[in-house]
Motif scaffolding. Structure first.
Motif, PDB file in Angstrom:
ATOM      1  N   GLN A   1     -16.946 -36.948 -44.106  1.00  0.00           N
ATOM      2  CA  GLN A   1     -17.080 -38.135 -43.836  1.00  0.00           C
ATOM      3  C   GLN A   1     -15.916 -39.002 -44.174  1.00  0.00           C
ATOM      4  O   GLN A   1     -15.601 -38.888 -45.181  1.00  0.00           O
ATOM      5  CB  GLN A   1     -18.160 -38.909 -44.599  1.00  0.00           C
ATOM      6  CG  GLN A   1     -18.344 -39.090 -45.960  1.00  0.00           C
ATOM      7  CD  GLN A   1     -19.657 -39.569 -46.701  1.00  0.00           C
ATOM      8  OE1 GLN A   1     -20.693 -38.801 -46.559  1.00  0.00           O
ATOM      9  NE2 GLN A   1     -19.615 -40.627 -47.354  1.00  0.00           N
ATOM     10  N   PRO A   2     -15.462 -39.725 -43.129  1.00  0.00           N
ATOM     11  CA  PRO A   2     -14.320 -40.447 -43.465  1.00  0.00           C
ATOM     12  C   PRO A   2     -14.348 -41.595 -44.382  1.00  0.00           C
ATOM     13  O   PRO A   2     -15.503 -42.214 -44.590  1.00  0.00           O
ATOM     14  CB  PRO A   2     -13.799 -41.114 -42.218  1.00  0.00           C
ATOM     15  CG  PRO A   2     -14.940 -41.203 -41.294  1.00  0.00           C
ATOM     16  CD  PRO A   2     -15.940 -40.276 -41.822  1.00  0.00           C
ATOM     17  N   GLU A   3     -13.398 -41.976 -44.908  1.00  0.00           N
ATOM     18  CA  GLU A   3     -13.419 -43.189 -45.905  1.00  0.00           C
ATOM     19  C   GLU A   3     -13.704 -44.438 -45.003  1.00  0.00           C
ATOM     20  O   GLU A   3     -13.599 -44.528 -43.984  1.00  0.00           O
ATOM     21  CB  GLU A   3     -11.974 -43.556 -46.391  1.00  0.00           C
ATOM     22  CG  GLU A   3     -11.939 -45.013 -47.251  1.00  0.00           C
ATOM     23  CD  GLU A   3     -10.520 -45.034 -47.877  1.00  0.00           C
ATOM     24  OE1 GLU A   3      -9.920 -44.149 -47.713  1.00  0.00           O
ATOM     25  OE2 GLU A   3     -10.477 -45.761 -48.847  1.00  0.00           O
ATOM     26  N   GLY A   4     -14.741 -45.488 -45.588  1.00  0.00           N
ATOM     27  CA  GLY A   4     -15.239 -46.492 -44.776  1.00  0.00           C
ATOM     28  C   GLY A   4     -16.270 -46.136 -44.068  1.00  0.00           C
ATOM     29  O   GLY A   4     -16.838 -47.168 -43.293  1.00  0.00           O
ATOM     30  N   ALA A   5     -16.965 -44.969 -44.060  1.00  0.00           N
ATOM     31  CA  ALA A   5     -18.032 -44.672 -43.263  1.00  0.00           C
ATOM     32  C   ALA A   5     -19.361 -45.403 -43.652  1.00  0.00           C
ATOM     33  O   ALA A   5     -19.260 -45.951 -44.934  1.00  0.00           O
ATOM     34  CB  ALA A   5     -18.308 -43.111 -43.111  1.00  0.00           C
ATOM     35  N   ILE A   6     -20.135 -45.685 -42.691  1.00  0.00           N
ATOM     36  CA  ILE A   6     -21.445 -46.342 -43.033  1.00  0.00           C
ATOM     37  C   ILE A   6     -22.124 -45.299 -42.685  1.00  0.00           C
ATOM     38  O   ILE A   6     -22.472 -44.622 -41.448  1.00  0.00           O
ATOM     39  CB  ILE A   6     -21.856 -47.433 -42.075  1.00  0.00           C
ATOM     40  CG1 ILE A   6     -20.903 -48.669 -42.449  1.00  0.00           C
ATOM     41  CG2 ILE A   6     -23.276 -48.116 -42.469  1.00  0.00           C
ATOM     42  CD1 ILE A   6     -20.657 -49.705 -41.174  1.00  0.00           C
ATOM     43  N   VAL A   7     -22.993 -44.539 -43.682  1.00  0.00           N
ATOM     44  CA  VAL A   7     -24.224 -43.415 -43.569  1.00  0.00           C
ATOM     45  C   VAL A   7     -25.443 -44.025 -43.549  1.00  0.00           C
ATOM     46  O   VAL A   7     -25.904 -44.671 -44.643  1.00  0.00           O
ATOM     47  CB  VAL A   7     -23.811 -42.347 -44.475  1.00  0.00           C
ATOM     48  CG1 VAL A   7     -24.762 -41.339 -44.415  1.00  0.00           C
ATOM     49  CG2 VAL A   7     -22.470 -42.029 -44.628  1.00  0.00           C
ATOM     50  N   VAL A   8     -26.306 -43.877 -42.405  1.00  0.00           N
ATOM     51  CA  VAL A   8     -27.597 -44.357 -42.372  1.00  0.00           C
ATOM     52  C   VAL A   8     -28.401 -43.298 -42.314  1.00  0.00           C
ATOM     53  O   VAL A   8     -28.394 -42.107 -41.747  1.00  0.00           O
ATOM     54  CB  VAL A   8     -27.810 -44.990 -41.086  1.00  0.00           C
ATOM     55  CG1 VAL A   8     -29.283 -45.360 -40.762  1.00  0.00           C
ATOM     56  CG2 VAL A   8     -26.916 -45.976 -40.647  1.00  0.00           C
TER      57      VAL A   8
ATOM     58  N   GLY B   1     -38.433 -44.168 -37.641  1.00  0.00           N
ATOM     59  CA  GLY B   1     -37.947 -44.722 -36.359  1.00  0.00           C
ATOM     60  C   GLY B   1     -36.891 -45.880 -36.834  1.00  0.00           C
ATOM     61  O   GLY B   1     -36.829 -46.759 -35.907  1.00  0.00           O
ATOM     62  N   GLN B   2     -36.579 -45.937 -37.999  1.00  0.00           N
ATOM     63  CA  GLN B   2     -35.556 -46.869 -38.377  1.00  0.00           C
ATOM     64  C   GLN B   2     -34.025 -46.273 -38.409  1.00  0.00           C
ATOM     65  O   GLN B   2     -33.381 -47.313 -38.213  1.00  0.00           O
ATOM     66  CB  GLN B   2     -36.002 -47.387 -39.768  1.00  0.00           C
ATOM     67  CG  GLN B   2     -34.786 -48.170 -40.419  1.00  0.00           C
ATOM     68  CD  GLN B   2     -34.001 -47.529 -41.411  1.00  0.00           C
ATOM     69  OE1 GLN B   2     -34.116 -46.199 -41.326  1.00  0.00           O
ATOM     70  NE2 GLN B   2     -33.247 -48.304 -42.460  1.00  0.00           N
ATOM     71  N   GLY B   3     -33.696 -45.086 -38.344  1.00  0.00           N
ATOM     72  CA  GLY B   3     -32.379 -44.967 -38.391  1.00  0.00           C
ATOM     73  C   GLY B   3     -31.412 -45.116 -37.312  1.00  0.00           C
ATOM     74  O   GLY B   3     -30.475 -45.831 -37.640  1.00  0.00           O
ATOM     75  N   LEU B   4     -31.964 -44.768 -36.019  1.00  0.00           N
ATOM     76  CA  LEU B   4     -30.949 -44.921 -34.996  1.00  0.00           C
ATOM     77  C   LEU B   4     -30.886 -46.426 -34.848  1.00  0.00           C
ATOM     78  O   LEU B   4     -29.685 -46.875 -34.736  1.00  0.00           O
ATOM     79  CB  LEU B   4     -31.615 -44.119 -33.886  1.00  0.00           C
ATOM     80  CG  LEU B   4     -31.431 -42.432 -33.825  1.00  0.00           C
ATOM     81  CD1 LEU B   4     -32.094 -42.148 -32.634  1.00  0.00           C
ATOM     82  CD2 LEU B   4     -30.138 -42.155 -34.135  1.00  0.00           C
ATOM     83  N   PRO B   5     -31.927 -47.072 -34.607  1.00  0.00           N
ATOM     84  CA  PRO B   5     -31.557 -48.655 -34.641  1.00  0.00           C
ATOM     85  C   PRO B   5     -30.802 -49.323 -35.574  1.00  0.00           C
ATOM     86  O   PRO B   5     -29.740 -50.082 -35.415  1.00  0.00           O
ATOM     87  CB  PRO B   5     -33.032 -49.306 -34.503  1.00  0.00           C
ATOM     88  CG  PRO B   5     -33.912 -48.135 -34.189  1.00  0.00           C
ATOM     89  CD  PRO B   5     -33.471 -46.866 -34.765  1.00  0.00           C
ATOM     90  N   THR B   6     -31.002 -48.786 -36.986  1.00  0.00           N
ATOM     91  CA  THR B   6     -30.220 -49.541 -38.108  1.00  0.00           C
ATOM     92  C   THR B   6     -28.840 -48.969 -37.737  1.00  0.00           C
ATOM     93  O   THR B   6     -27.729 -49.793 -37.987  1.00  0.00           O
ATOM     94  CB  THR B   6     -30.860 -48.877 -39.336  1.00  0.00           C
ATOM     95  OG1 THR B   6     -31.902 -49.490 -39.470  1.00  0.00           O
ATOM     96  CG2 THR B   6     -29.821 -49.543 -40.370  1.00  0.00           C
ATOM     97  N   ALA B   7     -28.556 -47.985 -37.332  1.00  0.00           N
ATOM     98  CA  ALA B   7     -27.151 -47.354 -37.060  1.00  0.00           C
ATOM     99  C   ALA B   7     -26.560 -48.206 -35.893  1.00  0.00           C
ATOM    100  O   ALA B   7     -25.279 -48.780 -35.816  1.00  0.00           O
ATOM    101  CB  ALA B   7     -27.179 -45.833 -36.521  1.00  0.00           C
ATOM    102  N   VAL B   8     -27.178 -48.758 -34.841  1.00  0.00           N
ATOM    103  CA  VAL B   8     -26.685 -49.545 -33.854  1.00  0.00           C
ATOM    104  C   VAL B   8     -26.387 -50.971 -34.386  1.00  0.00           C
ATOM    105  O   VAL B   8     -25.338 -51.583 -34.311  1.00  0.00           O
ATOM    106  CB  VAL B   8     -27.940 -49.721 -32.769  1.00  0.00           C
ATOM    107  CG1 VAL B   8     -27.493 -50.826 -31.921  1.00  0.00           C
ATOM    108  CG2 VAL B   8     -27.985 -48.425 -32.115  1.00  0.00           C
ATOM    109  N   GLY B   9     -27.410 -51.336 -35.282  1.00  0.00           N
ATOM    110  CA  GLY B   9     -26.982 -52.694 -35.808  1.00  0.00           C
ATOM    111  C   GLY B   9     -25.856 -52.726 -36.864  1.00  0.00           C
ATOM    112  O   GLY B   9     -24.879 -53.657 -36.741  1.00  0.00           O
ATOM    113  N   ALA B  10     -25.662 -51.656 -37.508  1.00  0.00           N
ATOM    114  CA  ALA B  10     -24.466 -51.684 -38.495  1.00  0.00           C
ATOM    115  C   ALA B  10     -23.019 -51.355 -37.561  1.00  0.00           C
ATOM    116  O   ALA B  10     -22.306 -51.925 -38.012  1.00  0.00           O
ATOM    117  CB  ALA B  10     -24.696 -50.133 -39.365  1.00  0.00           C
ATOM    118  N   ALA B  11     -23.234 -50.674 -36.608  1.00  0.00           N
ATOM    119  CA  ALA B  11     -22.156 -50.456 -35.692  1.00  0.00           C
ATOM    120  C   ALA B  11     -21.802 -51.725 -35.060  1.00  0.00           C
ATOM    121  O   ALA B  11     -20.519 -52.141 -34.713  1.00  0.00           O
ATOM    122  CB  ALA B  11     -22.229 -49.375 -34.655  1.00  0.00           C
TER     123      ALA B  11
END
Ligand SMILES: Cc1ncc(C[n+]2csc(CCOP(=O)(O)OP(=O)(O)O)c2C)c(N)n1
Length: 514
Positions: free
Chosen positions: A349-356, A387-397
């Motif tokens: 995982q790269p520096e600065g990653a956001i891991v959901v 069912g939270q992971g993929l949407p939360t990743a969308v919002g974080a991105a």
């Protein structure tokens, strides 16, 4: 201008920059206002749970509320599960729900329902706009309410005539309330407890898992020898050099109770007293035994970082403590087990990653393996509604377009809101989705065993099995515009993950677990 434009102008003036929408006829004036007024990016979600989960992820990373735009009661109802998670994460979110025109409600047209009743359980603030004249000010109030510490879901119901009738103009933004300072007496009590020579721990949650509070907590630990433990499901945990490695309280109640049992003083900062996720026969709800003294230092609505800083000063903590250095785990080889998958992600995982992390049982190994990975944010499932992971990743991105988002996603949970992939493709979001394909509701198989069902019957097996037919995630992703690949060994996965990290834009890797 009409009410809708007055509302959107107010939102822009209040600092809102994003609207996650799945609109219908009752929202047409609001949709048009998003064009009439520059400043708010409108993003379509193909299911309302994508919009609400994305608003949660956005708020966790940005701190500001996004708008959701949802269609009457049924549209809102589709978004409730992820609003439940947002409520548990203390995420500021503003829902705009279009309703029938005030005078049309009496006709009981097909889409009529009691929206306020649906909104109440997941909203800290609910208002139904009464007239167009009040709509802009209602919007300003909703935004301030969402930001009311520690952050909450605010829901504004907008009858369509309020959106189309004329208004004088936008309303002035409302200043949100500041966090209250923690009284000295609580700092004093916490200090006395942690300095009395018996085993102590700081139990951290909410804003205590952000960098300034974590640094203060590390100093308290250095001065008093207390342990640092955090709530099992963190809304946002900052990790990396300069920050302490904090233990996660285990999920299963026996293990959590064992971890807490030697602790004489448990000091709560931003977290509530830990309770079992579920009730089991012969197990109490509270995880700490009667022998543990629980001290409330700071509620998450209060100035948690300030309280930890005051505590650090009170226990004469060193100004800084030796911080953890980044330390990569090695690369896995051979069979692609859940452990190997977690190890591979932690290793690359790269520096600065956001891991959901909605990896469920497959994500368990990852957390410890990534403790010393380069700086990253870790976002977990706060409310247990899968069912939270993929949407939360969308919002974080959407919140952090310059950072790589890694969605570590269990397959069963991923199917609830897989439409998120389409939004990733359409908005060209930099999200690498890793699907942990164990082809089962594995945790439910574990829970069946815990319930004493040693040999599940055919129906119980069928209700926890996802292998017939096996989900083809590569095809599902391709069908929504996301390039994907499948990995069946650790080496396969490492190669695919490296490629996905090097490229930009959404990628999906189906990791078929051994
Ligand atoms: C909205 C919602 N529906 C149902 C459940 C019950 N539930 C909890 S875990 C789970 C299955 C999880 O399976 P998966 O995501 O594949 O992860 P695994 O357990 O296999 O690691 C289900 C159905 C839930 N928690 N939330």
């Amino acid at each position: 201008m009409n009410g809708a434009e007055g509302l959107i102008r107010t939102a822009v003036a209040s600092g809102v920059e994003l609207c996650l929408a799945n609109p219908g006829t009752t929202e047409m004036q609001l949709v048009a206002a998003l064009d009439a007024v520059p400043g708010i990016r409108a993003v379509l979600g193909l299911f309302e749970g994508v919009c609400t989960g994305a608003a949660d992820g956005y708020a966790r990373m940005n701190g500001r509320p996004a708008l959701t735009l949802l269609h009457l009661g049924p549209g809102f109802a589709n978004g409730i599960a992820n609003l439940h998670n947002a409520r548990r994460a203390h995420s500021p979110v503003v829902n705009l729900i279009g309703d029938h025109a005030t005078w049309h409600l009496a006709a009981d047209a097909p889409l009529t329902s009691d929206i306020a009743s649906l909104a109440a359980p997941v909203s800290g603030w609910v208002r139904k706009c009464a007239t167009a004249a009040s709509l802009p000010a209602d919007g300003a109030d909703a935004i301030a309410a969402a930001l009311d510490p520690p952050g909450q879901v605010a829901t504004l119901i907008v009858p369509q005539d309020c959106a189309w009738d004329r208004v004088a103009g936008p309303a002035a933004p409302v200043k949100p309330r500041a966090r209250d300072t923690v009284p000295d007496a609580r700092v004093e009590a916490a200090a006395a407890a942690l300095e009395d020579g018996s085993a102590g721990a700081l139990f951290l949650g909410g804003s205590a898992l952000r960098a300034p509070a974590l640094r203060a907590a590390a100093r308290v630990a250095a001065a008093t020898g207390c342990a640092l433990i955090h709530e099992t499901f963190a809304a946002r945990l900052e990790r990396g050099p300069g920050l302490p490695v904090v233990e996660k309280l285990p999920y299963f109640p026996e293990q959590a109770a064992d971890r807490l049992s030697p602790i004489v003083h448990l000091v709560l900062a931003g977290a509530r007293e830990p309770v079992a996720f579920f009730g089991y026969p012969d197990h109490p709800s509270r995880l700490a035994s009667g022998a543990t003294h629980v001290h409330a230092l700071a509620d998450d609505a209060e100035d948690v970082a300030g309280a930890l800083e005051a505590l650090a000063q009170r226990v004469r903590a060193p100004a800084r403590v030796a911080s953890s250095t980044p330390e990569r785990v090695g690369l896995p080889a051979g069979p692609l087990t859940a452990g190997a998958l977690g190890q591979a992600i932690a290793a690359l995982q790269p520096e600065g990653a956001i891991v959901v992390d909605e990896g469920a049982t497959s994500g368990l190994a990852y957390f410890a393996l990534s403790a010393r990975a380069p700086a990253h944010d870790y976002l977990a499932l706060t409310g247990g509604a899968i069912g939270q992971g993929l949407p939360t990743a969308v919002g974080a991105a959407l919140a952090c377009p310059d950072r790589k988002v890694i969605a570590f996603q269990a397959d069963g949970s991923g199917m609830y809101t897989l439409q998120s992939l389409w939004t990733c493709a359409r908005e060209a979001l930099d999200v690498v989705v890793v699907v942990a394909a164990n082809r089962a509701y594995r945790i439910l198989q574990v829970e069946l065993a815990r319930a004493g069902i040693a040999e599940p019957g055919a129906q119980a097996r069928a209700l926890t099995d996802l292998s017939h037919p096996a989900l083809d995630w590569v095809s599902l992703a391709r069908g929504m515009g996301v390039p994907g690949s499948r990995a069946e060994t650790a080496e396969d996965f490492l190669a695919a993950f490296r490629r996905a990290l090097a490229e930009s834009g959404p990628r999906l890797i189906e990791a078929v677990l051994a």
